[in-house]
Design an enzyme around this catalytic site. Sequence first.
Site, PDB file in Angstrom:
ATOM      1  N   HIS A 171       0.794  -1.183   0.045  1.00  0.00           N
ATOM      2  CA  HIS A 171      -0.102   0.094  -0.086  1.00  0.00           C
ATOM      3  C   HIS A 171       0.867   1.250  -0.221  1.00  0.00           C
ATOM      4  CE1 HIS A 171      -3.291  -2.828   1.160  1.00  0.00           C
ATOM      5  NE2 HIS A 171      -2.373  -3.293   2.024  1.00  0.00           N
ATOM      6  N   SER A 292      14.833  21.251 -16.867  1.00  0.00           N
ATOM      7  CA  SER A 292      13.660  22.022 -17.077  1.00  0.00           C
ATOM      8  C   SER A 292      14.078  23.177 -17.882  1.00  0.00           C
ATOM      9  CB  SER A 292      13.115  22.264 -15.614  1.00  0.00           C
ATOM     10  OG  SER A 292      12.131  23.534 -16.106  1.00  0.00           O
ATOM     11  N   LYS A 298      16.093  21.591 -11.724  1.00  0.00           N
ATOM     12  CA  LYS A 298      15.230  20.271 -11.870  1.00  0.00           C
ATOM     13  C   LYS A 298      16.173  19.321 -12.774  1.00  0.00           C
ATOM     14  CE  LYS A 298      11.609  19.464 -11.502  1.00  0.00           C
ATOM     15  NZ  LYS A 298      10.557  19.818 -12.106  1.00  0.00           N
ATOM     16  N   GLU A 305       9.796   8.081 -17.045  1.00  0.00           N
ATOM     17  CA  GLU A 305       8.339   8.735 -17.304  1.00  0.00           C
ATOM     18  C   GLU A 305       8.000   8.369 -18.586  1.00  0.00           C
ATOM     19  OE1 GLU A 305       8.114  12.813 -14.721  1.00  0.00           O
ATOM     20  OE2 GLU A 305       9.464  12.573 -16.484  1.00  0.00           O
TER      21      GLU A 305
END
Length: 478
Positions: A171, A292, A298, A305
């Site tokens: 979980h 970024s 970043k 992804e």
Amino acid sequence: MRKGRISKTRGESRKPAGVRRGRFKAGMDPLFASFNASISFDKRLVTEDVRGSIAHARMLGRQGIIPADDSAVIEAGLKEVLADIQQGKLQFREELEDVHINIEEALREKVGDAAGKLHTARSRNDQIALDLRLYLREQIRLILADLMNLAEALVDKSDACLDVIMPGYTHLQRAQPVRVSHHLMAYFQMVRRDAERFADCLGRLDGMPLGSAALAGTTFPIDRGFVAAELGFSRVCENSLDAVSDRDFALEFLFDAAMVMMHLSRLAEELVIWSSSEFGFCTLPDEYCSGSSIMPQKKNPDACELIRGKTGRVYGDLVALLTTMKALPLTYNKDLQEDKEPVFDAVDTVRGSVRIMAGLLPGVAFHAETMLRAASDPSLAATDIADRLVREGLPFREAHARTGELVRARLQRTSTEITVDSVPGPEEMVEARNHIGGTSRDRVIEQIRAARSFLKEHGHARSGRRGRAKRGNVEESM
Ligand code: ARG
């Protein structure tokens, strides 16, 4: 305008070309012509198409269905056509619809009338069924090699971080400590099953469809066994109707591809969250991250992804073809032309994703201290404390309740009568799980050994890699 390109304005009929010669008076509507044409994507099948045609031509010659001379001329011509294509010397023509007719026309330009004999005892229906099988057979072999590389990357990484302990999760809540190597070996198991599934698919597409012709077979005395042997198939398809209309093998491939993507996506997701500032469990290699355009601080986990994101398109490929096939009456219908793009897309996506993941893994740096700190959260010891009470004679349910009370008291900073002598540490807890499949050091080593022999059995492993990984270099490159 190049020769043969649509050169007239829309709506005007042109002269019938290609397979339309004879039967048709009018040419195709230009918009329909490009709607109908598959050459823009099925040109991927040129090698397979030529290979299949050469085997077919040889068989026709041997059987005396066409003169042996013509068979030889056709074969030589086909080889030249393929070389021309590979050297970019041949322009495909949309009005010739697909790869089959484009190649046949190119052959006609090379060898003249003999080319017209190649299609004896054959149809594009069995031809495309063959091409797609040949293509997938090759691609599956490549994917299997890619999967083996990924499996090896997982094993190497497990080996290198054998002694790093992290919290295992259920979980997404800290549950019990596990070795990172144990966690990575879970992915090895998935990848191994993925490879087994593809290998299984390879077995099922090992039937040779040629000879089925349009649907019912042919009136010529063909030798299907010969063609199968020429093309490396172990058997011929047993039913001509099935052979031209079945795409089970492509669907099975797509399912296997979707499954690999699902596994990769889970791993990618874990790397995304583990590398976040919130977790801080690992750093991803610069080579697989991007910056970024606005936020200089970043470092984005784009490779992971994208793998996660591309999983959706492969699921889409599977569902697209399942939907195309649904309710198609036997046998061939033009709908089947829609089988190719999803298959090609899945091939590209899976191959890319597997290779990226295998390339990225070695550069992931696990932060052993951070992971251990997280795994040292005393509440992770709850199960082990309950187990201890069981060994002291309490039924498990009772031990579970008492330990739960202890945890609650600890969280609320209140007191309870229950006491424990000592809270086991993460190392002790992982070592206590010393059965087959457990996370103790010996059991993980056992898994790694078994994995290495699996890789070796499949002609892969560069054996003896154990120990080569930089074990001392925990924080930086494990
Ligand atoms: N381009 C077609 C396909 O991809 C080849 C088979 C055409 N057969 C036919 N009967 N029109 O399915």
